[in-house]
Structures are given as C-alpha cells and as structure tokens.
Enzyme design. Structure first.
Site, PDB file in Angstrom:
ATOM      1  N   GLU A 128     -15.982 -31.304 -14.003  1.00 28.70           N
ATOM      2  CA  GLU A 128     -16.827 -31.484 -12.824  1.00 28.70           C
ATOM      3  C   GLU A 128     -16.537 -31.371 -11.719  1.00 28.70           C
ATOM      4  O   GLU A 128     -17.230 -30.473 -10.822  1.00 28.70           O
ATOM      5  CB  GLU A 128     -17.381 -32.741 -12.789  1.00 28.70           C
ATOM      6  CG  GLU A 128     -18.471 -33.229 -11.875  1.00 28.70           C
ATOM      7  CD  GLU A 128     -19.893 -32.794 -12.056  1.00 28.70           C
ATOM      8  OE1 GLU A 128     -20.098 -31.347 -12.217  1.00 28.70           O
ATOM      9  OE2 GLU A 128     -20.747 -33.432 -12.377  1.00 28.70           O
ATOM     10  N   THR A 181     -23.796 -28.007  -5.014  1.00 27.78           N
ATOM     11  CA  THR A 181     -23.243 -29.321  -4.772  1.00 27.78           C
ATOM     12  C   THR A 181     -22.336 -29.398  -3.634  1.00 27.78           C
ATOM     13  O   THR A 181     -22.333 -30.490  -2.769  1.00 27.78           O
ATOM     14  CB  THR A 181     -22.610 -29.814  -6.131  1.00 27.78           C
ATOM     15  OG1 THR A 181     -23.560 -29.887  -7.232  1.00 27.78           O
ATOM     16  CG2 THR A 181     -22.026 -31.359  -5.647  1.00 27.78           C
TER      17      THR A 181
END
Length: 308
Positions: A128, A181
């Site tokens: 991630e 993000t």
C-alpha cells in the site's frame, strides 16, 4: 495446490470520523487475481488487465506486498501473479489495497496458511505504501478481514474487526476522474485545532459504539468529519450537492470514500439505499462527468477464493 484464483473486494476507508483507522469491505465490487507457485525465487508479475500498471515487481503494490511475505519466510521458490483490475486506480475504493491484500492472501493460502489473516495486514501495508507514500491499514485490513475494521494502533499494529449491523448498506458514486492518494494527503494540514480533534474523537467513539449496539441513529450522527473533508472536498466536483442530496433522501451519513473522488453514503435498509443511489446519480449528472454507482451490503468475508 499450485495455483489459486481469488476475488479481492473494494473497500471504503476513513468513513468521515476515522481517518487512517476505519474501513469497511464492499460486496460485488473487486479485482480478480491468479497466483501460482514458481520454481524461480522471487515474485514475477506476468499479466495485468484493466489498468495501465507497472509489471516491475518493485513498482507494483502487489509485487512489493508479495516480496514482504516471501522474504519473511525466506522461501527457496517464488510466485507468479496475474492481476485483473476491476477497481479503477485512484477511485477512492481501495484499488491498490485490493492488489496488495490479494497478493499476500493468495501466497499464504498456497503455502498452507502459515500466517493468520490479521498477520497478513502488515505485509499488505508494505505494498500500500507504494501507492500512497506511507503504510496504512484502513483499506487493506477490511479487504483481508471483511466487515468493519478499526486500526487501534500502528506500533505495534493492532486491528480490531467489527461485525456490521444487518441492515446497513453502502452506496458509492465513483466519478471518472482521478484523485491520487498522495495528492489528497498533500492538502492536509500537519496541525489541527484541539476543538476539532475533540469533535473527531467523539464522533469516532460514537460510530464504533453504534456498530456494536446496532444503533443506526448513533451511526448517522457520528458520520461527521471536521478535519479531512473540509480540506479535500474541493478536489471532487459537486461534492456538497451530492452529499446533501444523499442526506435529504434518507442516508445515515455521507462523505469522501478514502482519498476520493468517490463519494459514499451509508443507509439503513435496501429500499432507502436504492433511493439514495438514484438521487445521488441524478445529482451528479449535472456535472457532465461520467460515473459509476454501486450499491452494496457490507462484505463479511473479505478476500475469497474463486472456486469455478
């Protein structure tokens, strides 16, 4: 077993009051992956469909997560991974997390489950970090464990799984624009006023209490974000209009899914969820931006094996 095919579900993170610590798992929306043992050491990404993502192992979230687990076990063999993306990158519903979680889940299954599901979260977080710039578990945890998850702490990692109230539904509107993000994190302030922190802590506690007691009213009034949403909502066209439309049509609460651009709403019962989904769609058509709308119960299982 030398090969496994898995379904890697989409997720909603943050849920307004739980930035970087809350997440839930969605039904019916997700990627598929095929993982097979290889006589060669290491990890090889052999195929990616549905997205333009790097095949280089060290640049791919699934590859990095997979490397983390095989390095921990010091294996003499490796794995090949195929990724079939159905969750668009930058959608705000856990595209990178699905790949990272799927990789470690599949390898763990092929090895006879040396790790419990909770232990896999730490490996998935390594992948991630490739997408977001930091290790966080609010998407990979619900993707692996299903239901709702609360990250109580990161040092050491402590993830608590919470069952969903039976009538709870999620609606997600995904505009076809990308919000990275890393960009969404860049707009956040490094310091926040104490009064805002106190409000957020109260809402987070209320939300968790609402889940445990099946108190839909408490869940709804706790779904408020006074810290992150005000800084990020300008990245999503018509955000306020869509959120207000969802609330006016019976949603318990609405907000930014993950880093955006997706907008989520939680609802009590399928009938209200369908009404909210329709109203959100009608509202967003005014932007001229194409979008997808998803209606889902909360997925209690997380990543699963496809047996066909």
């Amino acid at each position: 077993m030398n090969e496994i095919k898995i379904f890697c579900p989409a997720t909603i993170a943050n849920l307004n009051c739980g930035f970087d610590v809350l997440g839930l798992c969605l039904e019916g929306i997700g990627d598929e992956m095929i993982i097979r043992k290889s006589t060669e050491k290491g990890i090889k990404i052999t195929k990616i469909t549905g997205a333009d993502l790097p095949l280089e192992t060290e640049k791919n979230v699934a590859g990095v997560a997979a490397l983390a687990i095989i390095h921990d076990l010091d294996l003499e063999h490796g794995f090949e991974i195929e990724i079939h993306k159905k969750i668009k990158a930058g959608s705000g519903i856990g595209s990178s997390s699905a790949s990272a979680a799927g990789a470690v889940f599949g390898i763990n299954e092929l090895l006879g489950k040396p790790f419990a599901k909770h232990e896999l979260v730490d490996f998935a977080m390594k992948g991630e970090a490739v997408a977001s710039g930091c290790e966080h578990a609010d998407n990979v945890a619900p993707c692996l464990l299903g239901g709702f998850t609360l990250v109580r702490g990161y040092n050491p990692l402590d993830v608590i799984r919470i069952e969903s109230p039976s009538e709870l539904y999620a609606v997600v509107l995904h505009p076809h624009i990308e919000v990275k993000t890393s960009d969404a994190r860049a707009v956040l302030l490094p310091m926040i006023p104490m009064k805002d922190a106190i409000k957020q802590w109260g809402n987070l506690g209320g939300f968790i209490a609402g889940l445990y007691t099946n108190d839909y009213n408490l869940i709804g009034c706790s779904l408020n974000d006074v810290i992150v949403e005000p800084a990020r909502k300008h990245l999503i066209p018509n955000f306020d209009e869509v959120k207000n439309t969802a609330l006016q049509n019976g949603a318990l609460g609405s907000g930014i899914s993950g880093a955006g651009p997706s907008i989520f709403a939680l609802c009590k019962g399928q009938e209200i969820a369908e009404k909210v989904a329709f109203s959100m769609s009608e509202s967003y058509q005014n932007t001229g931006i194409t979008f997808d709308i998803h209606l889902s119960k909360i997925n209690p299982e997380g990543v699963t094996i496809i047996t066909n």
